[in-house]
Enzyme design. Structure first.
Site, short mmCIF file in Angstrom:
data_model
loop_
_atom_site.label_atom_id
_atom_site.label_comp_id
_atom_site.label_asym_id
_atom_site.label_seq_id
_atom_site.Cartn_x
_atom_site.Cartn_y
_atom_site.Cartn_z
N THR A 1 -4.03 5.57 3.59
CA THR A 1 -2.79 6.10 3.02
C THR A 1 -3.06 6.94 1.78
O THR A 1 -2.47 8.01 1.62
CB THR A 1 -1.85 4.93 2.67
OG1 THR A 1 -1.58 4.21 3.87
CG2 THR A 1 -0.54 5.41 2.07
N LYS B 1 0.84 -1.22 0.00
CA LYS B 1 0.00 0.00 0.00
C LYS B 1 0.86 1.25 0.00
O LYS B 1 0.44 2.31 -0.48
CB LYS B 1 -1.00 0.00 1.16
CG LYS B 1 -0.41 0.16 2.57
CD LYS B 1 -0.20 1.58 3.01
CE LYS B 1 0.61 1.67 4.28
NZ LYS B 1 0.99 3.03 4.66
O1 LIG Z 1 2.81 7.77 6.54
P1 LIG Z 1 2.83 6.47 5.79
O2 LIG Z 1 2.62 6.64 4.32
O3 LIG Z 1 4.05 5.67 6.15
O4 LIG Z 1 1.57 5.63 6.29
C1 LIG Z 1 1.40 5.42 7.66
C2 LIG Z 1 0.61 4.17 7.96
O5 LIG Z 1 1.21 3.06 7.38
C3 LIG Z 1 -0.83 4.27 7.55
O6 LIG Z 1 -1.51 3.12 7.99
#
Ligand SMILES: O=P(O)(O)OC[C@H](O)CO
Ligand SMILES: NC(=O)c1ccc[n+]([C@@H]2O[C@H](COP(=O)([O-])OP(=O)(O)OC[C@H]3O[C@@H](n4cnc5c(N)ncnc54)[C@H](O)[C@@H]3O)[C@@H](O)[C@H]2O)c1
Length: 333
Positions: free
Chosen positions: A248, A191
């Site tokens: 995200t 993701k």
């Molecule tokens: O800030 P990111 O893109 O690393 O996303 C944070 C978390 O994984 C969201 O669930």
């Protein structure tokens, strides 16, 4: 009282330490920098990563991994994925028999294409019943503000998953158990790459149809990879799959989404890196996810497109046009 060690005083390590303490655990938070550890112990705040958030007195910070691990039922790992192998190599000899290692990390190791639970099992020499994963729509800043969220705690041993579930269940944090470790980890790692792609679309000024297409087809290729690696396809319809993608890909708090937006607006890789103070795992893991996909014989065109932009310097417009020009296909195959 359940004792937990948390390794990493970044945003998620600190927020998860807060969750564990709020759930009634005694928490030892390991950090590299003495000055930050001292500040956390004296002010009960982590001003570098979660300014303004009061941390429980049940959290004590230390730079000594042996102190952190003493009597720990769970050792929670929240350092950048590409640093895990080296860090854990130093910590593993200090582990007590029975301590369960919990990965909060959402990345795939460069070079080996291994998931974090695989690196943990290999470096610490522990069986699958001592490795767990937490993954879901869990933006640290929102959770630090104690806004309601759910997650998945995964372990092949359901009894261990239930123990961890109890250890991190609070009125604002609702963990569900799952025994599909592979699916939960892949959902979290891929993701981030799809978040980069959606961020690029945002930065290019594209609208919701484009973003919904990237999210949905991104989930389709994540599910294909998972199926090839033995994951349960239903995991990708849950919190660690669709749930995390939605958070995200829609949030300005996501470092991966923001990084992609900066690239889509025309920043170079170096400029986007310079604009990022925290870990955007997808930037490195897009390459290792693609490596894993190729080793598994799985087609992941969106991941490939992200690698082309981030690491091969191809313009976003050109890569998007190439994605749209792919041959027509049935939706499911
Ligand atoms: O800030 P990111 O893109 O690393 O996303 C944070 C978390 O994984 C969201 O669930
Ligand atoms: N922040 C979130 O919202 C969030 C939510 C879920 C999962 N995650 C995942 O958790 C993991 C940690 O992310 P984060 O958000 O806490 O990152 P962060 O950038 O906020 O913090 C990273 C921490 O690791 C430390 N660090 C950096 N290099 C290191 C090294 N070589 N050795 C030891 N420590 C080192 C940093 O000093 C910092 O304390 C990532 O895999 C991320 O994908 C983050």
């Amino acid at each position: 009282m359940t004792r937990c060690a948390v390794f990493g005083t970044g945003s998620w390590g600190t927020a998860f330490a807060m969750i564990l303490a709020d759930a009634g655990c005694e928490v030892s938070l390991w950090g590299r920098r003495q000055e930050l550890v001292d500040v956390v112990n004296t002010t009960h705040e982590n001003p570098d990563y979660l300014p303004g958030v009061r941390l429980s007195d049940a959290i004590t910070a230390t730079t000594d991994p042996a102190v952190a691990l003493a009597g720990a039922e769970f050792a929670v790992l929240a350092v950048p994925s590409q640093t895990l192998r080296q860090n854990l190599g130093a910590w593993a000899p200090l582990l007590e028999p029975g301590t369960v290692l919990v990965s909060l990390m959402k990345g795939i190791e460069l070079g080996t294409a291994k998931r974090m639970s695989e690196v943990i099992a290999e470096v610490a020499g522990v069986g699958p019943e001592r490795v767990a994963v937490v993954s879901g729509p869990n933006l640290a800043r929102e959770i630090a503000n104690r806004q309601p969220a759910a997650t998945v705690v995964a372990c092949s041993d359901e009894v261990v998953a239930k123990r961890l579930q109890t250890a991190c269940h609070t009125p604002y944090f609702r963990p569900y158990t799952n025994t599909d470790v592979v699916g939960c980890e892949l959902g979290g790692a891929v993701k981030n790459v799809i978040g980069l792609a959606v961020g690029m679309a945002d930065g290019m000024g594209l609208g919701d149809n484009t973003k919904a297409t990237l999210i949905t087809r991104g989930l389709a290729e994540t599910t294909r990879l998972g199926a090839a690696l033995g994951a349960d396809p239903y995991t990708f319809a849950g919190l660690a799959g669709m749930g995390d993608l939605v958070a995200t890909c829609s949030s300005p708090l996501s470092r991966n989404h923001t990084f992609g937006t900066n690239l889509g607006r025309g920043m170079t890789l170096a400029q986007a890196v310079a604009a990022t103070s925290q870990t955007a795992e997808g930037v490195k893991s897009c390459e290792s996810v693609l490596d894993l996909a190729r080793r598994s014989g799985v087609d992941m065109p969106i991941v490939e497109a992200v690698v082309d932009v981030v690491h091969n310097g191809r313009p976003t417009q050109e890569v998007l046009a190439a994605l749209m020009a792919r041959s027509a296909k049935p939706e499911r195959r």
